[in-house]
Write a protein that holds these residues in place. Structure first.
Motif, PDB file in Angstrom:
ATOM      1  N   SER A  60      -3.433 101.981  73.840  1.00 14.53           N
ATOM      2  CA  SER A  60      -4.213 102.268  75.041  1.00 14.53           C
ATOM      3  C   SER A  60      -3.237 102.631  76.134  1.00 14.53           C
ATOM      4  N   GLU A  61      -3.730 102.793  77.348  1.00 12.99           N
ATOM      5  CA  GLU A  61      -2.853 103.151  78.462  1.00 12.99           C
ATOM      6  C   GLU A  61      -1.821 102.065  78.740  1.00 12.99           C
ATOM      7  N   HIS A  62      -2.176 100.811  78.488  1.00 18.30           N
ATOM      8  CA  HIS A  62      -1.341  99.693  78.900  1.00 18.30           C
ATOM      9  C   HIS A  62      -0.580  99.015  77.772  1.00 18.30           C
ATOM     10  N   LYS A  63      -0.907  99.318  76.552  1.00 20.97           N
ATOM     11  CA  LYS A  63      -0.274  98.648  75.420  1.00 20.97           C
ATOM     12  C   LYS A  63       0.323  99.666  74.466  1.00 20.97           C
ATOM     13  N   SER A  64       1.365  99.235  73.793  1.00 17.65           N
ATOM     14  CA  SER A  64       1.868 100.045  72.686  1.00 17.65           C
ATOM     15  C   SER A  64       1.810  99.188  71.440  1.00 17.65           C
ATOM     16  N   GLY A  65       1.757  99.822  70.300  1.00 20.82           N
ATOM     17  CA  GLY A  65       1.673  99.097  69.051  1.00 20.82           C
ATOM     18  C   GLY A  65       2.493  99.798  68.001  1.00 20.82           C
ATOM     19  N   TYR A  66       2.333  99.351  66.797  1.00 21.07           N
ATOM     20  CA  TYR A  66       3.068  99.936  65.691  1.00 21.07           C
ATOM     21  C   TYR A  66       2.119 100.271  64.561  1.00 21.07           C
ATOM     22  N   ALA A  67       2.470 101.292  63.838  1.00 16.00           N
ATOM     23  CA  ALA A  67       1.841 101.566  62.555  1.00 16.00           C
ATOM     24  C   ALA A  67       2.898 101.195  61.519  1.00 16.00           C
ATOM     25  N   TYR A  68       2.470 100.553  60.473  1.00 10.81           N
ATOM     26  CA  TYR A  68       3.373 100.092  59.426  1.00 10.81           C
ATOM     27  C   TYR A  68       3.119 100.921  58.183  1.00 10.81           C
ATOM     28  N   PHE A  69       4.185 101.331  57.515  1.00 15.45           N
ATOM     29  CA  PHE A  69       4.059 102.146  56.314  1.00 15.45           C
ATOM     30  C   PHE A  69       4.972 101.591  55.230  1.00 15.45           C
ATOM     31  N   LEU A  70       4.460 101.562  54.001  1.00 20.60           N
ATOM     32  CA  LEU A  70       5.311 101.194  52.876  1.00 20.60           C
ATOM     33  C   LEU A  70       6.218 102.360  52.544  1.00 20.60           C
ATOM     34  N   THR A  71       7.474 102.070  52.345  1.00 21.66           N
ATOM     35  CA  THR A  71       8.414 103.079  51.886  1.00 21.66           C
ATOM     36  C   THR A  71       8.285 103.170  50.360  1.00 21.66           C
ATOM     37  N   PRO A  72       8.890 104.162  49.734  1.00 25.28           N
ATOM     38  CA  PRO A  72       8.878 104.180  48.268  1.00 25.28           C
ATOM     39  C   PRO A  72       9.432 102.885  47.665  1.00 25.28           C
ATOM     40  N   ARG A  73      10.466 102.315  48.285  1.00 25.03           N
ATOM     41  CA  ARG A  73      10.994 101.024  47.836  1.00 25.03           C
ATOM     42  C   ARG A  73       9.961  99.928  48.022  1.00 25.03           C
ATOM     43  N   GLY A  74       9.192 100.010  49.104  1.00 22.66           N
ATOM     44  CA  GLY A  74       8.148  99.024  49.375  1.00 22.66           C
ATOM     45  C   GLY A  74       7.025  99.089  48.360  1.00 22.66           C
ATOM     46  N   VAL A  75       6.662 100.301  47.943  1.00 20.80           N
ATOM     47  CA  VAL A  75       5.626 100.471  46.924  1.00 20.80           C
ATOM     48  C   VAL A  75       6.086  99.838  45.610  1.00 20.80           C
ATOM     49  N   LYS A  76       7.343 100.084  45.254  1.00 20.20           N
ATOM     50  CA  LYS A  76       7.894  99.496  44.025  1.00 20.20           C
ATOM     51  C   LYS A  76       7.962  97.976  44.152  1.00 20.20           C
ATOM     52  N   GLU A  77       8.373  97.490  45.295  1.00 19.75           N
ATOM     53  CA  GLU A  77       8.462  96.051  45.520  1.00 19.75           C
ATOM     54  C   GLU A  77       7.086  95.408  45.411  1.00 19.75           C
ATOM     55  N   LYS A  78       6.069  96.061  45.956  1.00 22.73           N
ATOM     56  CA  LYS A  78       4.707  95.518  45.879  1.00 22.73           C
ATOM     57  C   LYS A  78       4.280  95.379  44.414  1.00 22.73           C
ATOM     58  N   LEU A  79       4.581  96.371  43.608  1.00 27.20           N
ATOM     59  CA  LEU A  79       4.243  96.310  42.185  1.00 27.20           C
ATOM     60  C   LEU A  79       5.021  95.189  41.488  1.00 27.20           C
ATOM     61  N   ASP A  80       6.316  95.093  41.760  1.00 25.49           N
ATOM     62  CA  ASP A  80       7.141  94.046  41.151  1.00 25.49           C
ATOM     63  C   ASP A  80       6.638  92.653  41.544  1.00 25.49           C
ATOM     64  N   VAL A  81       6.312  92.491  42.821  1.00 21.23           N
ATOM     65  CA  VAL A  81       5.811  91.203  43.306  1.00 21.23           C
ATOM     66  C   VAL A  81       4.465  90.896  42.658  1.00 21.23           C
ATOM     67  N   ALA A  82       3.608  91.892  42.528  1.00 21.92           N
ATOM     68  CA  ALA A  82       2.296  91.693  41.909  1.00 21.92           C
ATOM     69  C   ALA A  82       2.443  91.189  40.477  1.00 21.92           C
ATOM     70  N   VAL A  83       3.376  91.741  39.746  1.00 19.94           N
ATOM     71  CA  VAL A  83       3.601  91.313  38.356  1.00 19.94           C
ATOM     72  C   VAL A  83       4.064  89.858  38.328  1.00 19.94           C
ATOM     73  N   ARG A  84       5.029  89.516  39.182  1.00 19.74           N
ATOM     74  CA  ARG A  84       5.525  88.128  39.232  1.00 19.74           C
ATOM     75  C   ARG A  84       4.420  87.175  39.688  1.00 19.74           C
ATOM     76  N   PHE A  85       3.692  87.562  40.709  1.00 28.72           N
ATOM     77  CA  PHE A  85       2.629  86.738  41.279  1.00 28.72           C
ATOM     78  C   PHE A  85       1.523  86.511  40.251  1.00 28.72           C
ATOM     79  N   LEU A  86       1.157  87.556  39.530  1.00 23.95           N
ATOM     80  CA  LEU A  86       0.134  87.439  38.491  1.00 23.95           C
ATOM     81  C   LEU A  86       0.578  86.466  37.402  1.00 23.95           C
ATOM     82  N   SER A  87       1.822  86.539  37.007  1.00 20.70           N
ATOM     83  CA  SER A  87       2.341  85.639  35.981  1.00 20.70           C
ATOM     84  C   SER A  87       2.245  84.185  36.428  1.00 20.70           C
ATOM     85  N   ILE A  88       2.616  83.920  37.657  1.00 11.33           N
ATOM     86  CA  ILE A  88       2.541  82.558  38.193  1.00 11.33           C
ATOM     87  C   ILE A  88       1.092  82.081  38.240  1.00 11.33           C
ATOM     88  N   LYS A  89       0.209  82.916  38.750  1.00 18.69           N
ATOM     89  CA  LYS A  89      -1.205  82.549  38.858  1.00 18.69           C
ATOM     90  C   LYS A  89      -1.828  82.342  37.483  1.00 18.69           C
TER      91      LYS A  89
END
Length: 111
Positions: A60-89
């Motif tokens: 808005s006129e008075h605030k600034s914010g951020y947009a967050y984006f996954l990098t290609p490394r972030g996309v790979k990390e999300k997949l790797d974490v999902a596999v580990r997390f699924l195994s634990i669960k």
């Protein structure tokens, strides 16, 4: 620094960012059920290792914010974490299922 973030927190954070790049850190904290400080710490850690990147934008006129984006490394990390997390669960589920079956047997014996 990233190593101190649990797979569960990392997966939830990366998923929220992937789903809604304009999400605020306060909204992330509310969705994840953790403190705003923890989200801020985790976001900084993930930026530092290159899993997410930030882009400044005006909310808005008075605030600034951020947009967050996954990098290609972030996309790979999300997949790797999902596999580990699924195994634990899955292991937790198997343990709980066994406990439930044992309780059901004990209840039937006592009935």
């Amino acid at each position: 620094m990233v190593g101190s973030i649990t797979d569960e927190i990392r997966y939830k954070l990366l998923s929220l960012i992937e789903e809604n790049p304009n999400i605020s850190q306060r909204e992330m904290a509310d969705e994840m059920g953790v403190s705003l400080g923890k989200v801020n710490y985790c976001v900084k850690a993930l930026v530092d290792v290159g899993h997410i990147k930030l882009q400044n934008f005006a909310r808005s006129e008075h605030k600034s914010g951020y947009a967050y984006f996954l990098t290609p490394r972030g996309v790979k990390e999300k997949l790797d974490v999902a596999v580990r997390f699924l195994s634990i669960k899955q292991k937790q589920y198997d343990i709980i299922r066994g406990e439930i079956e044992e309780l059901q047997i004990n209840i039937k014996r006592q009935a």
